[in-house]
Design an enzyme around this catalytic site. Structure first.
Site, PDB file in Angstrom:
ATOM      1  N   ILE A 208      32.316  26.305  17.041  1.00  0.00           N
ATOM      2  CA  ILE A 208      33.602  26.469  17.737  1.00  0.00           C
ATOM      3  C   ILE A 208      34.167  27.866  17.487  1.00  0.00           C
ATOM      4  O   ILE A 208      33.990  28.426  16.408  1.00  0.00           O
ATOM      5  CB  ILE A 208      34.604  25.389  17.245  1.00  0.00           C
ATOM      6  CG1 ILE A 208      33.987  23.989  17.371  1.00  0.00           C
ATOM      7  CG2 ILE A 208      35.924  25.465  17.995  1.00  0.00           C
ATOM      8  CD1 ILE A 208      33.537  23.614  18.755  1.00  0.00           C
ATOM      9  N   CYS A 209      34.868  28.385  18.472  1.00  0.00           N
ATOM     10  CA  CYS A 209      35.393  29.751  18.384  1.00  0.00           C
ATOM     11  C   CYS A 209      36.678  29.802  17.565  1.00  0.00           C
ATOM     12  O   CYS A 209      37.760  30.056  18.104  1.00  0.00           O
ATOM     13  CB  CYS A 209      35.626  30.303  19.779  1.00  0.00           C
ATOM     14  SG  CYS A 209      34.135  30.223  20.754  1.00  0.00           S
TER      15      CYS A 209
END
Ligand code: PLP
EC number: 4.1.1.20
Length: 385
Positions: free
Chosen positions: A333-334
């Protein structure tokens, strides 16, 4: 602990997924039920910890009630078959719609968290010619000695009614024709491992119960909440010591013959029964850090990102190998907080290895999100293996 058969089965399934050990869940529930029963204590399961159907069905079968913190949870509890007399509704921000639905479903009790909420429940009950049973959630200002983000019983926390508001609370209860006071409620925090904390809680419960009785109320229910912690470092040492836990209350609460003691356990019942099973996508060895990038992230298990929670991480494709390398184990996930552990000792790991993130049964699957437009996380049980 996974058998070779479990691991062979995992390798055929698409990752990431939650794997539930329903036998362990059942053993844990039975241990809790027996320990509570020996003192005639009642347990409501705190549904927010895990509302997977497989889990709820086991819990209902044992005979526990349901402790809900939203209208959605009340509906779910009733839909899976918990008796309405065994459903309680807590929460600091119950909406009008949630209160009305709960009134119409004749649930056992509202655990009320503010004076204004008492007024609103009284009005909404009056409009429907109902009597709402209420317990007053009191903020006892007891330090749970747990992580600040999961402490709920201190003056600075948003939960419950503070002690200085008790006279106004008593007056309101007396003047509200559509409220029936049944008792007092406390919940001071989660992942509590120092049982002495509960002795302090018992002392406060005794004081508040006496205060209400001195002011002309019958305190039928002493609800002491939940919060019993689990050992995240030893997921194989799996069943919490319910006997020691309940004994504290048996020893330190002053219970009158007409009083019932209620508990709301979540994590202790379900925490150890699940692991998040995920796969290594990439291994990045840098100058300062070695990274393992998993196909699971904070979207599947948010506790590490949310409150730096520790989970034991195992490479179950290489259980026999020595831990020889330290990795930061991260998700896709960013977000930089999307990290399950830093400097985690593991055997040298490779693309497609299966990783188990242990003790993920509580506040795991239920907090999964669609952030980054991630797919809904799947779940399996050993019974399907
Ligand atoms: C979350 C919650 C619980 C359960 O807490 P655990 O730490 O999971 O045992 C019990 N009661 C209330 C009111 C809660 O909000």
């Amino acid at each position: 602990m996974f058998s070779d058969k479990d691991i062979a089965h995992f390798s055929k399934l698409e990752t990431p997924f939650y794997y539930y050990d329903l036998n362990l869940l059942e053993q844990t529930l039975n241990a809790c039920y027996a320990a509570a029963k020996s003192h005639q204590f009642h347990v409501h399961y705190a549904m927010k910890a895990n509302f997977n159907d497989m889990v709820l069905n086991k819990i209902k079968a044992v005979g526990f009630g349901a402790d809900c913190v939203s209208g959605g949870e009340v509906d779910k509890a009733l839909a899976v078959g918990f008796a309405k007399e065994q459903v309680v509704f807590a929460g600091v921000g119950k909406s009008d719609k949630e209160i009305i639905d709960a009134l119409e479903n004749d649930i056992f009790c509202f655990n009320v968290e503010s004076l204004q909420e008492l007024e609103v429940i009284n009005e909404l009950a009056a409009a429907r010619q109902k009597i709402a049973k209420v317990a007053i959630r009191i903020n006892p200002n007891v330090d749970a000695h747990t992580h600040a983000n999961i402490t709920t019983g201190l003056d600075e926390n948003k939960f419950g009614i503070n002690s200085w508001d008790m006279p106004a609370c008593a007056a309101l209860l007396k003047s509200s024709a559509n409220l029936e006071f049944i008792g007092i409620h406390f919940h001071i925090g989660s992942q509590i491992t120092n049982l002495d904390v509960y002795k302090n809680l018992c002392n406060r419960v005794n004081e508040f119960a006496a205060w209400f009785e001195d002011h002309g109320f019958t305190v039928k229910v002493l609800n002491v909440g939940g919060g019993l912690g689990i050992d995240y470092h030893n997921p194989n040492q799996q069943i919490p010591d319910f006997t020691a836990y309940f004994k504290i209350f048996a020893d330190f609460l002053e219970v009158k013959p007409y009083q019932e003691v209620h508990f709301e356990l979540g994590r202790a019942l379900v925490g150890q029964c699940a692991s998040l099973i995920t796969k290594v996508l990439y291994v990045k060895n840098g100058k300062k850090k070695n990274f393992i990038v998993l196909d699971a992230g904070m979207t599947e298990l948010m506790r590490p990102a949310l409150y730096q929670a520790y989970h034991l991480i195992e490479n179950i494709s290489r259980l026999a190998a020595q831990a020889s390398t330290k990795y930061d184990v991260v998700g896709p996930i960013c977000e930089s907080t999307d990290c399950f552990g830093k400097e985690v000792p593991l055997p040298e790991s490779f693309r497609n290895d299966l990783i188990a993130i242990r003790s993920a049964g509580a506040y795991g699957e239920v907090m999964a999100s669609h952030y980054n437009l991630r797919e809904q996380v799947r779940s399996y049980s050993g019974e399907e293996a």
